[in-house]
Design a protein around this motif. Structure first.
Motif, PDB file in Angstrom:
ATOM      1  N   ALA A 167     -13.698 -13.818  -0.505  1.00 19.91           N
ATOM      2  CA  ALA A 167     -14.996 -13.154  -0.667  1.00 19.91           C
ATOM      3  C   ALA A 167     -15.031 -11.802   0.030  1.00 19.91           C
ATOM      4  O   ALA A 167     -15.665 -10.868  -0.460  1.00 19.91           O
ATOM      5  N   THR A 168     -14.332 -11.666   1.133  1.00 23.13           N
ATOM      6  CA  THR A 168     -14.324 -10.399   1.867  1.00 23.13           C
ATOM      7  C   THR A 168     -13.485  -9.350   1.153  1.00 23.13           C
ATOM      8  O   THR A 168     -13.880  -8.201   1.021  1.00 23.13           O
ATOM      9  N   THR A 169     -12.316  -9.755   0.675  1.00 21.79           N
ATOM     10  CA  THR A 169     -11.418  -8.784   0.057  1.00 21.79           C
ATOM     11  C   THR A 169     -11.722  -8.554  -1.416  1.00 21.79           C
ATOM     12  O   THR A 169     -11.508  -7.455  -1.920  1.00 21.79           O
ATOM     13  N   GLU A 170     -12.194  -9.576  -2.111  1.00 20.90           N
ATOM     14  CA  GLU A 170     -12.460  -9.490  -3.550  1.00 20.90           C
ATOM     15  C   GLU A 170     -13.776 -10.184  -3.899  1.00 20.90           C
ATOM     16  O   GLU A 170     -13.791 -11.220  -4.580  1.00 20.90           O
ATOM     17  N   PRO A 171     -14.912  -9.614  -3.453  1.00 21.45           N
ATOM     18  CA  PRO A 171     -16.182 -10.297  -3.712  1.00 21.45           C
ATOM     19  C   PRO A 171     -16.478 -10.510  -5.200  1.00 21.45           C
ATOM     20  O   PRO A 171     -17.034 -11.537  -5.584  1.00 21.45           O
ATOM     21  N   GLU A 172     -16.089  -9.560  -6.046  1.00 22.97           N
ATOM     22  CA  GLU A 172     -16.336  -9.733  -7.476  1.00 22.97           C
ATOM     23  C   GLU A 172     -15.515 -10.893  -8.039  1.00 22.97           C
ATOM     24  O   GLU A 172     -16.009 -11.675  -8.854  1.00 22.97           O
ATOM     25  N   ALA A 173     -14.271 -11.007  -7.582  1.00 20.76           N
ATOM     26  CA  ALA A 173     -13.425 -12.109  -8.040  1.00 20.76           C
ATOM     27  C   ALA A 173     -13.963 -13.445  -7.536  1.00 20.76           C
ATOM     28  O   ALA A 173     -13.973 -14.439  -8.279  1.00 20.76           O
ATOM     29  N   ASP A 224     -31.034  -9.447  -1.976  1.00 25.01           N
ATOM     30  CA  ASP A 224     -31.378  -8.081  -1.589  1.00 25.01           C
ATOM     31  C   ASP A 224     -31.044  -7.777  -0.130  1.00 25.01           C
ATOM     32  O   ASP A 224     -31.060  -6.621   0.273  1.00 25.01           O
ATOM     33  N   LEU A 225     -30.769  -8.811   0.656  1.00 22.99           N
ATOM     34  CA  LEU A 225     -30.592  -8.634   2.096  1.00 22.99           C
ATOM     35  C   LEU A 225     -29.155  -8.777   2.577  1.00 22.99           C
ATOM     36  O   LEU A 225     -28.803  -8.257   3.626  1.00 22.99           O
ATOM     37  N   LEU A 226     -28.361  -9.524   1.832  1.00 23.25           N
ATOM     38  CA  LEU A 226     -26.989  -9.797   2.257  1.00 23.25           C
ATOM     39  C   LEU A 226     -25.996  -9.007   1.414  1.00 23.25           C
ATOM     40  O   LEU A 226     -26.289  -8.609   0.293  1.00 23.25           O
ATOM     41  N   THR A 227     -24.818  -8.817   1.959  1.00 24.15           N
ATOM     42  CA  THR A 227     -23.778  -8.058   1.268  1.00 24.15           C
ATOM     43  C   THR A 227     -23.206  -8.870   0.105  1.00 24.15           C
ATOM     44  O   THR A 227     -23.276 -10.110   0.102  1.00 24.15           O
ATOM     45  N   PRO A 228     -22.609  -8.182  -0.868  1.00 23.37           N
ATOM     46  CA  PRO A 228     -21.981  -8.906  -1.984  1.00 23.37           C
ATOM     47  C   PRO A 228     -20.928  -9.920  -1.511  1.00 23.37           C
ATOM     48  O   PRO A 228     -20.813 -10.996  -2.097  1.00 23.37           O
ATOM     49  N   SER A 229     -20.204  -9.604  -0.456  1.00 24.42           N
ATOM     50  CA  SER A 229     -19.174 -10.549  -0.006  1.00 24.42           C
ATOM     51  C   SER A 229     -19.793 -11.816   0.577  1.00 24.42           C
ATOM     52  O   SER A 229     -19.272 -12.914   0.355  1.00 24.42           O
ATOM     53  N   VAL A 230     -20.906 -11.704   1.300  1.00 25.49           N
ATOM     54  CA  VAL A 230     -21.572 -12.894   1.837  1.00 25.49           C
ATOM     55  C   VAL A 230     -22.140 -13.727   0.687  1.00 25.49           C
ATOM     56  O   VAL A 230     -22.012 -14.957   0.680  1.00 25.49           O
ATOM     57  N   LEU A 231     -22.738 -13.075  -0.287  1.00 25.53           N
ATOM     58  CA  LEU A 231     -23.298 -13.793  -1.431  1.00 25.53           C
ATOM     59  C   LEU A 231     -22.205 -14.489  -2.241  1.00 25.53           C
ATOM     60  O   LEU A 231     -22.371 -15.638  -2.665  1.00 25.53           O
ATOM     61  N   ALA A 232     -21.080 -13.809  -2.455  1.00 25.04           N
ATOM     62  CA  ALA A 232     -19.959 -14.420  -3.177  1.00 25.04           C
ATOM     63  C   ALA A 232     -19.388 -15.591  -2.390  1.00 25.04           C
ATOM     64  O   ALA A 232     -19.067 -16.641  -2.969  1.00 25.04           O
ATOM     65  N   HIS A 233     -19.276 -15.423  -1.086  1.00 26.92           N
ATOM     66  CA  HIS A 233     -18.783 -16.490  -0.211  1.00 26.92           C
ATOM     67  C   HIS A 233     -19.684 -17.715  -0.344  1.00 26.92           C
ATOM     68  O   HIS A 233     -19.210 -18.836  -0.536  1.00 26.92           O
ATOM     69  N   ALA A 234     -21.004 -17.491  -0.268  1.00 26.55           N
ATOM     70  CA  ALA A 234     -21.957 -18.599  -0.373  1.00 26.55           C
ATOM     71  C   ALA A 234     -21.869 -19.283  -1.736  1.00 26.55           C
ATOM     72  O   ALA A 234     -21.870 -20.517  -1.816  1.00 26.55           O
ATOM     73  N   ALA A 235     -21.791 -18.495  -2.791  1.00 26.38           N
ATOM     74  CA  ALA A 235     -21.727 -19.070  -4.143  1.00 26.38           C
ATOM     75  C   ALA A 235     -20.474 -19.914  -4.323  1.00 26.38           C
ATOM     76  O   ALA A 235     -20.526 -21.020  -4.872  1.00 26.38           O
ATOM     77  N   LEU A 236     -19.360 -19.407  -3.844  1.00 22.85           N
ATOM     78  CA  LEU A 236     -18.106 -20.147  -3.984  1.00 22.85           C
ATOM     79  C   LEU A 236     -18.113 -21.409  -3.122  1.00 22.85           C
ATOM     80  O   LEU A 236     -17.683 -22.476  -3.568  1.00 22.85           O
TER      81      LEU A 236
END
Length: 125
Positions: free
Chosen positions: A107-113, A72-84
């Motif tokens: 993660a920055t350019t394609e967080p969903e990917a 809830d606090l971080l952007t989708p790109s940060v969360l995707a970066h962390a998950a990857l």
């Protein structure tokens, strides 16, 4: 309080030692303060630091509830970066941080990917 922590993190970043700092409660809001102060080039460094800390369960991210709350606090790109990062660290133990620099770009350019790739890697092994 955010201002003092922002000053601290900005100083550590300028010294090139941000990665040595342990994240604390409220650092997600400090990210926004740093972005307002200095713009996107600082944000990218802070985002990478937060993603690494989240993936490695450093600082206040040791607590599972805090990690869950980060969504809830971080952007989708940060969360995707962390998950990857977490999945790559699991699959390739000992991978050097420099070897994984591409993860921030993805993660920055394609967080969903990046998120989809992390989910796929979770199923591997």
């Amino acid at each position: 309080m955010h201002r003092l922590r922002a000053d601290e993190l900005q100083a550590l970043r300028e010294l090139g030692t941000l990665e040595q700092a342990e994240p604390r409660d409220g650092d997600e809001a400090v990210r926004d303060e740093l972005t307002r102060r200095a713009g996107g080039y600082v944000q990218a460094d802070v985002d990478a630091w937060l993603a690494h800390a989240l993936a490695a369960h450093l600082g206040h991210y040791r607590d599972p509830a805090t990690r869950e709350g980060a969504a809830d606090l971080l952007t989708p790109s940060v969360l995707a970066h962390a998950a990857l990062l977490a999945e790559l660290a699991r699959l390739i133990p000992g991978a050097d941080v420099d070897e994984l620099a591409f993860v921030a770009c993805l993660a920055t350019t394609e967080p969903e990917a990046a998120g989809a790739l992390a989910a796929l890697l979770t199923r591997v092994l």
